[in-house]
Scaffold this active site. Structure first.
Site, PDB file in Angstrom:
ATOM      1  N   ALA A 223       0.839  -1.193   0.000  1.00  0.00           N
ATOM      2  CA  ALA A 223       0.000   0.000   0.000  1.00  0.00           C
ATOM      3  C   ALA A 223       0.876   1.244   0.000  1.00  0.00           C
ATOM      4  CB  ALA A 223      -0.917   0.015   1.215  1.00  0.00           C
ATOM      5  N   ASP A 224       0.433   2.250  -0.766  1.00  0.00           N
ATOM      6  CA  ASP A 224       1.099   3.555  -0.669  1.00  0.00           C
ATOM      7  C   ASP A 224       0.658   4.222   0.617  1.00  0.00           C
ATOM      8  OD1 ASP A 224       1.101   4.602  -4.167  1.00  0.00           O
ATOM      9  OD2 ASP A 224       2.498   3.428  -2.970  1.00  0.00           O
ATOM     10  N   GLY A 225      -0.603   3.994   0.957  1.00  0.00           N
ATOM     11  CA  GLY A 225      -1.120   4.577   2.181  1.00  0.00           C
ATOM     12  C   GLY A 225      -2.348   3.803   2.626  1.00  0.00           C
TER      13      GLY A 225
END
Lengths: 330, 300
Positions: A223-225
């Site tokens: 995940a990027d975020g």
């Protein structure tokens, strides 16, 4: 105050330098960690005498770091996390300003798990704690991998790679299907890495995912975020895969470190800061034709099964996501 | 209600040979019983009364009467200021970030929080349109409509029967709440659940705007087990249409009962996000907020 201002602009430049070093160097140092170390440097070199002044300096440095790359979620999340911790520390009453300062430094160093040495910006900034976080996630994640399973992987996430490496090293037999990941073709890089591990793998172009989903046992993505609703922001294509997986009852596992938890709450795909990546189709496109160049999408929590973090394995719809944001330290 | 309590505290004087705390608590209980006789208390009123009683009990015994009264009055002021007024400002600030230019917002009934959000968004120059959905018998949406149109916001007014017709045009649904329960259920004016359900079906995000003092540690699975009954004559009569008198003698009919519920419960599945003064949270996190922040702040 004048001194403070000069100092903070100097810190800003130094912090940005640290970040730029990261992008030149390896992928092993996460942006968030570099940012926190830069902020720790600001604390060290700060001439503030009260917590308020220190907070103001840190806020300026943090804003400047965030403006360096407005599309990076983990950078903003890392900065916010540390600032949140600073605010909480300053809210507690410490008699001695210096003890509060050293406590902050201790926390920042724990995050980097290595003393921030000002002279070592030129070496490879391998941080033990990021690797440690990844190892914890790898240990937790590889429990889900059983012998003979087929895993679908999307995007090149160091954490997911670590999970697969750990599973391979514990002599588990599994197969990996990895998506091509247009437009970056990141799947090809992943396939190189996996070939080194001797893991049998198959490359799929993005449209083949539903076709091959029958044979898949689980899906691993990074995940990027991770956002407040429990959903994730990741490379374009993740939402598609999660939708297909949900409709075919395949579990989707997300591997993300604690610092990726951001205080964002997108309501739909367009509700985020756009991150655009130009796409090269190989042939010239007529000028009247528009191309969707977004590089990220948002996957709502109902399509995810589990989040493997260095604080444990969580379900995305549990209250734990906001609780972590509120209560636990970075 | 809190201001009424402030007045009563100002006018209060301890009878001789009685402890301030116990006597004042007894008097407050009397006032509360009177209020309940007039109309059942709402959940937020209950929370506020609990706060007041806790503050009274926590008064140090060494305070003189005037000091105690002054402390209580300032506590109530602080409650009103922090939990209601400032909380509304924070909610508005968060909510306007979710309004984009060109959006069509839908709201139901008349919620003060939603009204503030629309007015503020209009003030900072966002271009949007509001659909106000209304329903009998209260027709509260008309008040909201009147206030929004006066400020120059483009509005559409419709009845709840048409909500599924109009929903395909809508980008966001903003709803207010009387209370939010522990399992994420939103307790609000009757009709809210209907609007939220239709919005959910059309994949339109539903945003509930609710101050944190309205959160309640109860779980309710449906709208019937705990509700308030309104005046049944309000349903049987339509103001301005005397010829609709079919139900005039409803009281005489044995097998006819009119049910005018005031509140209904919206399940948390239909709610996308709750905007409170603690930020934007998913409905599953309500018990966490209730637990964490009540402990920390304990109503201060």
């Amino acid at each position: 105050m004048n001194m403070g201002r000069n100092n903070s602009s100097h810190c800003t430049r130094r912090s940005r330098y640290t970040l730029s070093l990261k992008t030149k160097n390896s992928t092993t140092l996460a942006e968030a960690v570099a940012a926190i170390r830069a902020l720790a440097w600001v604390i060290r070199s700060s001439k503030a005498t009260t917590m308020m002044d220190l907070e103001i300096e840190l806020k300026k440095a943090s804003d400047s770091l965030k403006s360096w790359d407005t599309t990076s979620i983990s950078l903003a999340a890392g900065c916010d996390l540390f600032m949140h911790y600073v605010t909480r520390t300053s809210a507690l009453e410490y008699e001695d300003f210096n003890s509060a300062k050293s406590r902050l430094l201790e926390r920042a160093e724990k995050f980097g798990n290595q003393p921030v040495q000002m002279s070592h910006y030129h070496e490879k900034l391998l941080t033990k704690s990021v690797l440690q976080a990844r190892k914890i996630i790898a240990m937790l994640g590889q429990d889900f991998i059983f012998d003979g399973c087929t895993i679908l992987v999307h995007g090149l996430s160091q954490v997911v790679l670590e999970v697969l490496k750990t599973a391979a090293q514990s002599r588990k037999l599994f197969r990996v299907l990895c998506t091509e990941g247009r437009p970056d073709r990141i799947g090809l890089q992943l396939s190189n890495e996996l070939a080194k591990l001797d893991v049998p793998m198959k490359l799929l172009i993005d449209s083949v995912v539903p076709y091959g989903m029958d044979k898949v046992d689980m899906i691993f993505v990074g995940a990027d975020g991770v956002v407040e609703s429990g959903g994730i922001i990741n490379m374009m294509g993740t939402y598609q895969i999660a939708l297909v997986a949900k409709s075919m009852n395949k579990p989707v596992y997300v591997a993300a470190e604690r610092y990726k938890f951001a205080r964002l709450y997108p309501l739909d795909q367009k509700d985020m800061v756009p991150a655009l990546r130009p796409i090269d189709f190989g042939v010239p496109i007529p000028s009247k034709v528009e191309v969707e160049t977004s590089a990220r999408d948002y996957t709502p929590p109902q399509y995810l099964n589990l989040l493997c973090t260095n604080l444990g394995v969580l379900t995305p719809s549990e209250p734990s996501v906001p609780v972590l944001l509120i209560s636990s330290p970075p | 209600m809190l201001e009424a309590f402030q007045e009563s505290i100002k006018d209060y004087s301890t009878p001789p040979e009685k402890a301030l705390i116990r006597d004042l608590t007894a008097k407050i209980n009397c006032y509360v019983s009177f209020l309940i006789e007039c109309r059942p208390l709402s959940i937020s009123m209950g929370n506020a009364i609990r706060f007041l009683k806790t503050r009274i009990v926590k008064l140090p015994l060494t305070l003189s009467e005037s000091e105690a009264k002054a402390t209580l009055l300032s506590d109530i002021d602080r409650f009103i200021n922090e939990k209601i007024i400032l909380a509304d400002k924070v909610i508005v600030r968060h909510a306007v970030t979710k309004i984009r230019d060109g959006d069509v917002l839908l709201t139901y009934g008349s919620s003060s929080a939603v009204e503030m959000i629309c007015l503020h968004a209009h003030d900072i120059g966002k271009q949007f349109r509001v659909v106000v959905v209304d329903s009998r018998p209260k027709l509260e949406g008309r008040l909201l409509l009147h206030r929004l149109v006066r400020k120059g916001i483009t509005c559409t007014y419709t009845h709840i029967n048409a909500v599924s017709y109009i929903m395909h045009e809508v980008n966001r649904v903003f709803l207010g709440a009387s209370s939010v329960l522990s399992n994420g259920t939103v307790y609000s004016r009757v009709g809210t659940a209907c609007v939220a359900m239709v919005a959910h079906q059309f994949h339109v995000p539903v945003l509930i705007c609710c101050e944190a003092y309205k959160f309640y540690e109860r779980v309710q699975l449906d709208s019937i087990c705990s509700n308030e009954l309104g005046d049944p004559d309000a349903i049987s009569k339509v103001p301005g249409r005397k010829e609709i008198n079919y139900l005039d003698d409803w009281a005489n009919r044995e097998n006819l009962q009119l049910l005018n519920l005031i509140y209904d419960a919206t399940p948390s599945d239909y709610v996308s996000m709750i905007i409170t003064d603690y930020g934007m949270i998913p409905p599953t996190s309500v018990p966490v907020i209730v637990r964490e922040y009540r402990k920390e702040h304990l109503w201060i």
